[in-house]
Design an enzyme around this catalytic site. Sequence first.
Site, PDB file in Angstrom:
ATOM      1  N   LYS A 108       0.854  -1.197   0.000  1.00 56.77           N
ATOM      2  CA  LYS A 108       0.000   0.000   0.000  1.00 56.77           C
ATOM      3  C   LYS A 108       0.886   1.241   0.000  1.00 56.77           C
ATOM      4  O   LYS A 108       1.893   1.288   0.727  1.00 56.77           O
ATOM      5  CB  LYS A 108      -0.897  -0.031   1.244  1.00 56.77           C
ATOM      6  CG  LYS A 108      -1.918   1.098   1.319  1.00 56.77           C
ATOM      7  CD  LYS A 108      -2.822   0.920   2.540  1.00 56.77           C
ATOM      8  CE  LYS A 108      -3.878   1.989   2.639  1.00 56.77           C
ATOM      9  NZ  LYS A 108      -4.739   1.813   3.844  1.00 56.77           N
ATOM     10  N   SER A 183      -9.651   1.722   2.956  1.00 54.74           N
ATOM     11  CA  SER A 183      -8.816   2.493   2.073  1.00 54.74           C
ATOM     12  C   SER A 183      -7.752   1.658   1.351  1.00 54.74           C
ATOM     13  O   SER A 183      -7.142   2.146   0.395  1.00 54.74           O
ATOM     14  CB  SER A 183      -8.113   3.591   2.861  1.00 54.74           C
ATOM     15  OG  SER A 183      -7.271   3.030   3.855  1.00 54.74           O
ATOM     16  N   SER A 207      -9.759  -0.634   7.205  1.00 59.70           N
ATOM     17  CA  SER A 207      -9.206  -0.553   5.844  1.00 59.70           C
ATOM     18  C   SER A 207      -8.480  -1.785   5.328  1.00 59.70           C
ATOM     19  O   SER A 207      -8.097  -1.815   4.158  1.00 59.70           O
ATOM     20  CB  SER A 207      -8.273   0.638   5.739  1.00 59.70           C
ATOM     21  OG  SER A 207      -9.040   1.790   5.560  1.00 59.70           O
TER      22      SER A 207
HETATM   23  N1  GLN Z   1     -13.160   4.075   6.476  1.00 59.23           N
HETATM   24  C1  GLN Z   1     -12.518   4.557   7.648  1.00 59.23           C
HETATM   25  C2  GLN Z   1     -12.118   5.995   7.460  1.00 59.23           C
HETATM   26  O1  GLN Z   1     -12.484   6.548   6.497  1.00 59.23           O
HETATM   27  C3  GLN Z   1     -11.322   3.700   7.982  1.00 59.23           C
HETATM   28  C4  GLN Z   1     -10.163   3.942   7.117  1.00 59.23           C
HETATM   29  C5  GLN Z   1      -8.954   3.144   7.515  1.00 59.23           C
HETATM   30  O2  GLN Z   1      -9.052   2.143   8.199  1.00 59.23           O
HETATM   31  N2  GLN Z   1      -7.800   3.640   7.116  1.00 59.23           N
HETATM   32  O3  GLN Z   1     -11.464   6.577   8.248  1.00 59.23           O
END
Ligand code: GLN
Length: 515
Positions: A108, A183, A207
């Site tokens: 990532k 994400s 994420s």
């Molecule tokens: N969807 C969550 C957010 O927008 C979690 C994102 C993540 O785990 N990086 O913050």
Amino acid sequence: MKVAVGQIDCRGQSKPSIGTKIRNPQSAMEMDLYRLTIHEAHDLLTRGEVTSVELTSAVFDRIGQVEDRTGAYIMLVKDRAMAEAEAADEVIRQGTGGPLTGVPLAIKDILCTEGIRTTCGSKILENFIPPYSSTVVNKLKKAYAVIVGKTNMDEFAMGSSTEHSAFMVTRNPWDLTRIPGGSSGGSAASVAADECIGAIGTDTGGSIRQPASHCGVVGLKPTYGRVSRFGLVAFASSLDQIGPITKDVTDCAILMNEICGYDPNDSTSVPREVPDYTGALQAGLKGLVVGIPREYFAGGLDEDVAQAVNAAIKVIEELGATSKSVSLPHTEYAVAVYYLIAPAEASSNLARYDGVRYGFRDKEAEELIQMYRDTRSKGFGSEVQRRIIIGTYALSAGYYDAYYGKASRVRTLIMQDFNQAFETCDVLVAPVAPTPAFRLGEKLDDPLAMYLSDIFTLPASLAGIAGISVPCGFSKDGLPIGLQILSKHFDEEKLIRVAYNFEQATDFHTKRAKL
Ligand code: GLN
């Protein structure tokens, strides 16, 4: 976008080369090499039936075939990868390789990679080349894994669909009109589309688990403190964790073995021995108590998801575990708590992008304050700006106690819910997300709807406990559904054990997206 020397843009196509198939059909079924899991690849590499150079070329050929549809990678590093594959082949020839030696992995784009651009999906870091690698990347390099490229993500990991990337759209390999989740959507899509053998993602509020669930692959968020975050670009420091996204549970255990452990460079990493997670693949489920949190099956849960998860619970019971209903009464506050704490920490972490030290700078501004303002307005996308504004407000004098303080206190109640449940249960099982992957654009203009889709992953993140998503079925539309299994702190072995037994009793992990 521009690419630095020695790196190629992800649109670089290549012709299929020899070595795309396994050479010796007697000892291995004739199959496309890019489809291999980590453990299958390792077996073939150590037996000398395939080389890392062949495997890596096969993966790049596959990328050439499908990447223009999936959009999983922000950046590919083919030249480097081929050189790493050659070096790995030498290590294998000498007989000193490990389980990841010569295996092509995707990272990532939020983990720093020395000499390779690390953008975090943001314009503000578009041309940032880190001077050092994150601890996790260093561990993978030490294991002689091959790094294929950097995967797409929501800007600074803020999002649940990967649509907040400043650069490109990533599509769900199972249905190109849908989001891959986020994400870590690029990592999950790259694994599901066989554009790598395994991948690394990060999970702040879901994420890893949510994109793994939407893409029909395995994703594990380790306990807070289990994996070093040195060199991970910070989003919300009390929540961020790094973990594996893989084609099966065995691969997940293998990657965990490599990336976990204390690191003096990360004061939140915990000095605790790392077990051999592959050992957890041996044990059965007899005698295990599985808790089913009532609050995760309330209204709003998609029918297909409910059906798949309930069927999965039956399978786990048939394998010898007993299940019982439990309550996590503060679940309903998780979205509100998370969306104060995470933006508050983000607003503080992102203060460093000021156009002075590194990253993008707006050169047109005539004085300093205007330069800060213009740099951040042009460099950050709208979701990141929204979070900075919410977070700054929640931390501001006079409001700190009412928002951040209160949220922190409710966070403790959420943790206590879990502690109580784990007094009588070994693991908890639940859905990962309330619906299968939604359509691209469906929630983009409705931040609240996007935030609400995180309801089942946020509580575990707030409590710092471990969680895994393992494929458990498909919706009527053929979209993958994941089963979430949660354990108390540092009990990842139990997650792996339950997930593995479930996986072996079912065949969902053998299904692949048709691209
Ligand atoms: N969807 C969550 C957010 O927008 C979690 C994102 C993540 O785990 N990086 O913050």
